[in-house]
Design a protein around this motif. Structure first.
Motif, PDB file in Angstrom:
ATOM      1  N   ILE A 177      30.922 -39.934 -11.402  1.00  0.00           N
ATOM      2  CA  ILE A 177      31.875 -40.527 -10.460  1.00  0.00           C
ATOM      3  C   ILE A 177      31.191 -41.656  -9.700  1.00  0.00           C
ATOM      4  O   ILE A 177      30.029 -41.540  -9.297  1.00  0.00           O
ATOM      5  CB  ILE A 177      32.364 -39.488  -9.429  1.00  0.00           C
ATOM      6  CG1 ILE A 177      32.801 -38.198 -10.124  1.00  0.00           C
ATOM      7  CG2 ILE A 177      33.499 -40.040  -8.582  1.00  0.00           C
ATOM      8  CD1 ILE A 177      32.972 -37.046  -9.174  1.00  0.00           C
TER       9      ILE A 177
ATOM     10  N   ILE B  54      36.078 -42.539 -12.321  1.00  0.00           N
ATOM     11  CA  ILE B  54      35.566 -41.321 -12.957  1.00  0.00           C
ATOM     12  C   ILE B  54      35.419 -41.539 -14.463  1.00  0.00           C
ATOM     13  O   ILE B  54      36.396 -41.874 -15.143  1.00  0.00           O
ATOM     14  CB  ILE B  54      36.505 -40.121 -12.713  1.00  0.00           C
ATOM     15  CG1 ILE B  54      36.729 -39.911 -11.209  1.00  0.00           C
ATOM     16  CG2 ILE B  54      35.933 -38.854 -13.354  1.00  0.00           C
ATOM     17  CD1 ILE B  54      37.774 -38.847 -10.889  1.00  0.00           C
TER      18      ILE B  54
ATOM     19  N   PHE C 239      36.040 -33.141  -7.342  1.00  0.00           N
ATOM     20  CA  PHE C 239      35.679 -34.557  -7.372  1.00  0.00           C
ATOM     21  C   PHE C 239      35.557 -35.165  -5.975  1.00  0.00           C
ATOM     22  O   PHE C 239      35.409 -36.376  -5.829  1.00  0.00           O
ATOM     23  CB  PHE C 239      36.720 -35.344  -8.177  1.00  0.00           C
ATOM     24  CG  PHE C 239      36.682 -35.065  -9.658  1.00  0.00           C
ATOM     25  CD1 PHE C 239      35.697 -35.622 -10.450  1.00  0.00           C
ATOM     26  CD2 PHE C 239      37.624 -34.247 -10.247  1.00  0.00           C
ATOM     27  CE1 PHE C 239      35.655 -35.364 -11.814  1.00  0.00           C
ATOM     28  CE2 PHE C 239      37.597 -33.976 -11.605  1.00  0.00           C
ATOM     29  CZ  PHE C 239      36.607 -34.539 -12.386  1.00  0.00           C
TER      30      PHE C 239
END
Length: 559
Positions: free
Chosen positions: A412, A424, A326
């Protein structure tokens, strides 16, 4: 330093009046300590503003208050940098092995042998479960709710149903499906909000749609022989009327905060509730006054299963792998909230509190980041708008995350360069991968928030506590019960008025965040106490034990 308190005369004043009051306090403190008089303080304030230092704390600059100092030496007690995986292929093999080790049909012995020692149930609980399971062997129970994925109810049923089956209580799970979900679910969301105290209007159209769809679902389920068993368990208002038509023993299980509901909605649903043989609530404050004395009432707080992908122990390297997926910096402490995108989860308040705490810690050289991860429940039509409002208000930049090993397809939004806020929208499926990511995020977080304005229980709070993490929660509903008192099992912010509304300030929440960093020893001790409390009072074993006691009563009592 910690902002305007949420309770007391000052919270009712305007921002201008609050600032004037604080300024007068500082002047009096300066005079008492011999720093200077009012004219001197006014001059110093003008000087700070002229130099572009509006964010400076004048009391600290004048030496009246000592600067905020986070405990850098003991920070590792609550913040540990996860290790990078040395071999991705080997790491994936370890995770596959961990997943395979989770029993699909867990037994009581699994909870003794496979759960970490600090989370194991007591011997008394195990013995009582065995005794009641033997007594009720062959009983058939069917649960009804409105969604298979998303939200705490569905999550509990995913493990509760197989666990009950494994001890000999035949258990089914039926998801009700309206004819027109786009009409029905906005209606039941209105019910959900109104029952939690949000001012709403009950129109004839709302009544008609709810009744029409409930009758349709009952007929459909009856034809398919889905309404079967010795006891039916109806979860929340969505299937309430549908299940009420069944002529077998049935229990209504409310998962929401009903301490200050809108009366006209209660009056409308009351005839259906009264068709049930018993009702279940999380806590005493949530009991509907209208049914007291009319039917048996049980208090069963939800529990958390430690033998699931969301709560099993994970290697530090996998947590690092998730953060890297991420693009989250593993070297900075993470403030985390896991929740649906729901107005009651207060996403805007979460961001404001984080920004306030971050600005203070940056002055001390500590850079923190916020991760707000959630997904959309199929029975919640408001989630998309809540998320859209949040990201547009932040001016966040969108980035799609394509499917990776153990990482569900997600979206995201990031704020800052380098990013320090991550919103997210986590893919709800595959279930295992969603659970693994949430587990990893909770394990690497330094502080976990659940800043709910209304909350029936707060399953993510229990998940955080079982991992030994410090929590900061809205002091309302279930979260207030879970921390018991401010600073015992977690920190609470704000207070609830007679209408059930939470009053708080973002600075107050920021103050609790700062407290965790300035007192890491106390923070760790608080988190460890909460972990043991969850193991004894909020585990899956305690949860099924309470259900078995309920079933035993329902079976033997005519009501």
């Amino acid at each position: 330093r910690k902002g305007i308190p949420s309770k007391g005369f000052l919270c009712e004043k305007s921002r201008v009046e609050q600032r004037w009051f604080v300024r007068e306090i500082i002047i009096k403190m300066a005079e008492i300590s011999g720093v200077g008089n009012k004219a001197f303080i006014d001059e110093k304030i003008r000087e700070l503003r002229g130099n572009g230092n509006e964010d400076k704390n004048i009391a600290v600059e004048l030496g009246i208050l000592t600067p905020l100092r986070f405990d850098k030496e003991n920070l590792p007690l609550i913040f540990k940098v996860p290790q990078d995986p040395s071999d991705i292929i080997s790491l994936k093999g370890r995770i596959d092995q961990l997943i395979r080790s989770i029993p699909r049909k867990p037994t009581l012995d699994d909870f003794i042998e496979k759960v970490p020692k600090e989370l194991r149930p007591t011997e008394e609980q195990i013995e009582e479960v065995r005794r009641l399971a033997d007594k009720l062997r062959g009983l058939e129970v069917t649960h009804f709710n409105s969604t298979k994925y998303g939200g705490g109810v569905a999550e509990i049923l995913h493990w509760l149903v197989p666990l009950m089956n494994s001890i000999g209580v035949k258990t089914n799970w039926v998801v009700v499906r309206p004819k027109d979900p786009r009409e029905f679910f906005p209606i039941t969301k209105t019910f959900h909000n109104a029952l939690q105290g949000v001012p709403s209007t009950l129109t004839k159209r709302i009544e008609e749609i709810y009744l029409k769809e409930s009758e349709y679902m009952f007929e459909k389920l009856s034809k398919r022989e889905k309404i079967r068993g010795d006891i039916l368990i109806c979860h929340d208002p969505q299937p309430l009327a549908t299940v009420s038509y069944a002529e077998v023993k049935k229990v209504w299980r409310a998962h929401i905060d009903l301490s200050s509901p809108q009366k006209e909605f209660v009056d409308f649903l009351l005839p259906f509730i009264e068709q049930y043989d018993a009702s279940v609530f999380h806590f005493e404050d949530f009991i509907l006054k209208e049914i007291e004395g009319k039917m048996p009432i049980y208090l069963i707080p939800a529990g958390v299963n430690f033998l699931t992908p969301k709560n099993m122990e994970l290697p530090s390297e996998f947590c690092s792998y998730v953060l890297k997926s991420f693009d989250i910096d593993k070297n900075k402490p993470i403030i985390l909230q896991i929740s649906r995108f729901d107005r009651f989860k207060d996403p805007k308040g979460v961001v404001e509190a984080f920004e306030s705490a971050r600005s203070e810690l940056l002055k001390e050289g500590l850079n923190i980041q916020l991760v707000y991860a959630g997904n959309m429940a199929k029975d919640d039509p408001e989630g998309g708008k809540i998320l859209s409002d949040l990201i547009s208000g932040l001016g966040a930049k969108k980035r799609r995350l394509h499917k990776r090993e153990f990482i569900p397809k997600s979206v995201i939004w990031r704020v800052g360069e380098p990013p320090y806020i991550f919103i997210i929208n986590l893919g709800a499926t595959p279930l295992v991968e969603n659970a693994l990511v949430i587990n990893a995020l909770q394990r690497v977080a330094t502080i976990i928030l659940q800043k709910s304005l209304r909350e029936g229980l707060g399953l993510t709070i229990l998940e955080a506590m079982c991992k030994g993490k410090a929590v900061i929660v809205g002091n309302v509903g279930g979260p207030a019960y879970l921390i018991k008192e401010d600073g015992l099992y977690g920190y609470g912010v704000g207070y609830k008025d007679e209408k059930g509304n939470l009053h708080y300030s973002s600075e107050e929440t920021a103050g609790k965040i700062l407290k965790c960093f300035t007192e890491p020893h106390k923070t760790l001790e608080m988190a460890q106490m909460a972990q043991r409390n969850v193991a004894v009072n909020y585990s899956a074993i305690r949860h099924i034990l309470d259900y078995l006691k309920l079933f035993d009563d329902v079976v033997k009592n005519p009501f």
